[in-house]
Design an enzyme around this catalytic site. Structure first.
Site, mmCIF file in Angstrom:
data_model
loop_
_atom_site.group_PDB
_atom_site.id
_atom_site.type_symbol
_atom_site.label_atom_id
_atom_site.label_comp_id
_atom_site.label_asym_id
_atom_site.label_seq_id
_atom_site.Cartn_x
_atom_site.Cartn_y
_atom_site.Cartn_z
ATOM 1 C CG ASP A 33 -1.930 0.840 1.043
ATOM 2 O OD1 ASP A 33 -1.801 2.023 0.994
ATOM 3 O OD2 ASP A 33 -3.264 0.505 1.379
ATOM 4 C CG ASN A 89 -12.528 -0.376 3.881
ATOM 5 O OD1 ASN A 89 -13.058 -0.942 4.885
ATOM 6 N ND2 ASN A 89 -11.423 0.349 3.805
ATOM 7 C CD GLN A 96 -14.858 -0.585 -2.564
ATOM 8 O OE1 GLN A 96 -16.115 -0.619 -1.953
ATOM 9 N NE2 GLN A 96 -14.044 -1.048 -3.391
ATOM 10 C CG HIS A 102 -8.816 -2.698 -2.153
ATOM 11 N ND1 HIS A 102 -9.687 -2.068 -2.505
ATOM 12 C CD2 HIS A 102 -8.589 -2.054 -1.103
ATOM 13 C CE1 HIS A 102 -9.924 -0.681 -2.017
ATOM 14 N NE2 HIS A 102 -9.460 -0.829 -0.836
ATOM 15 C CG PHE A 103 -8.824 -9.179 0.755
ATOM 16 C CD1 PHE A 103 -9.209 -9.268 -0.562
ATOM 17 C CD2 PHE A 103 -9.881 -9.491 1.627
ATOM 18 C CE1 PHE A 103 -10.540 -10.212 -0.944
ATOM 19 C CE2 PHE A 103 -11.076 -10.248 1.383
ATOM 20 C CZ PHE A 103 -11.167 -10.577 -0.008
ATOM 21 C CG HIS A 104 -6.864 -2.490 3.328
ATOM 22 N ND1 HIS A 104 -5.698 -1.285 3.095
ATOM 23 C CD2 HIS A 104 -7.924 -1.806 2.711
ATOM 24 C CE1 HIS A 104 -6.547 -0.242 2.434
ATOM 25 N NE2 HIS A 104 -8.013 -0.853 2.298
HETATM 26 P P1 AMP Z 1 -9.671 1.855 0.663
HETATM 27 O O1 AMP Z 1 -9.996 2.994 1.387
HETATM 28 O O2 AMP Z 1 -9.988 0.534 1.310
HETATM 29 O O3 AMP Z 1 -10.361 2.001 -0.745
HETATM 30 O O4 AMP Z 1 -8.184 1.832 0.434
HETATM 31 C C1 AMP Z 1 -7.395 2.304 -0.923
HETATM 32 C C2 AMP Z 1 -6.101 1.791 -0.415
HETATM 33 O O5 AMP Z 1 -5.331 2.084 -1.870
HETATM 34 C C3 AMP Z 1 -5.365 3.139 0.392
HETATM 35 O O6 AMP Z 1 -4.990 2.491 1.566
HETATM 36 C C4 AMP Z 1 -4.609 3.759 -0.604
HETATM 37 O O7 AMP Z 1 -3.271 4.021 0.169
HETATM 38 C C5 AMP Z 1 -4.065 2.723 -1.634
HETATM 39 N N1 AMP Z 1 -3.567 3.097 -2.629
HETATM 40 C C6 AMP Z 1 -4.290 3.935 -3.542
HETATM 41 N N2 AMP Z 1 -3.535 4.174 -4.528
HETATM 42 C C7 AMP Z 1 -2.354 3.183 -4.657
HETATM 43 C C8 AMP Z 1 -1.480 2.954 -5.400
HETATM 44 N N3 AMP Z 1 -1.143 3.687 -6.494
HETATM 45 N N4 AMP Z 1 -0.407 1.909 -5.084
HETATM 46 C C9 AMP Z 1 -0.548 1.320 -3.831
HETATM 47 N N5 AMP Z 1 -1.678 1.637 -3.024
HETATM 48 C C10 AMP Z 1 -2.543 2.566 -3.338
#
Ligand code: AMP
Ligand code: ZN
Length: 141
Positions: A33, A89, A96, A102-104
């Site tokens: 991330d 999320n 989200q 995606h899975f964190h």
């Molecule tokens: P969410 O809030 O669950 O949609 O999380 C989206 C995640 O994507 C966030 O933690 C961002 O830091 C991550 N993210 C967004 N763009 C990128 C990218 N280009 N490379 C890696 N992570 C990203």
């Protein structure tokens, strides 16, 4: 394979946007991330553009989720993390921001100060039974 040209994660899958990839298989890829909540915070995403978990069939979900234990083990073994959170999320209201499933995987260590609001409530009279009837009915359980 479905792809959204305006989706940042689809563009990562295609290689158009770089990422720090740590693992991939035919169904998905794992990369760092860009805004880590902890050192080694990973994202695991499907190659296909789908928005939410409930957009998948059970078989697609099984295929996609199969490597999650392997990713968790790597966190414990290599980082090392004492534990980790898997956070996923669905929908803006749930936090989200990137509309590609995606899975964190967030490594956790004692005293890392990460946390979230968790204020348990209580069901009023009849509510739990109503939920079991509604959700259980919809699920065929
Ligand atoms: P969410 O809030 O669950 O949609 O999380 C989206 C995640 O994507 C966030 O933690 C961002 O830091 C991550 N993210 C967004 N763009 C990128 C990218 N280009 N490379 C890696 N992570 C990203
Ligand atoms: Zn996408």
């Amino acid at each position: 394979m479905s792809r959204d040209p305006d989706c940042i994660f689809c563009r990562i899958v295609s290689g158009e946007i770089p990422c720090h990839k740590v693992y991939e298989n035919e169904h998905g890829l794992a990369f760092l991330d860009v805004g880590p909540l902890a050192d080694g915070h990973l994202l695991w995403i499907p190659r296909e553009h789908v928005v939410a978990l409930d957009d998948l069939t059970e078989s697609q979900a099984a295929d996609l989720c199969r490597p999650l234990p392997r990713l968790g083990r790597a966190m414990r073994d290599v980082l090392p993390a004492e534990g980790y959170n898997v956070l996923q999320n669905n929908g803006r209201v749930a936090g989200q921001e990137v509309m590609h499933l995606h899975f964190h995987l967030i490594p956790r260590t004692q005293g890392d100060g990460l946390g979230y609001r968790w204020h348990p409530g209580r069901y009023g009279p009849g509510r739990a039974e109503a939920l079991v009837a509604a959700l259980g009915g919809a699920l065929g359980g």
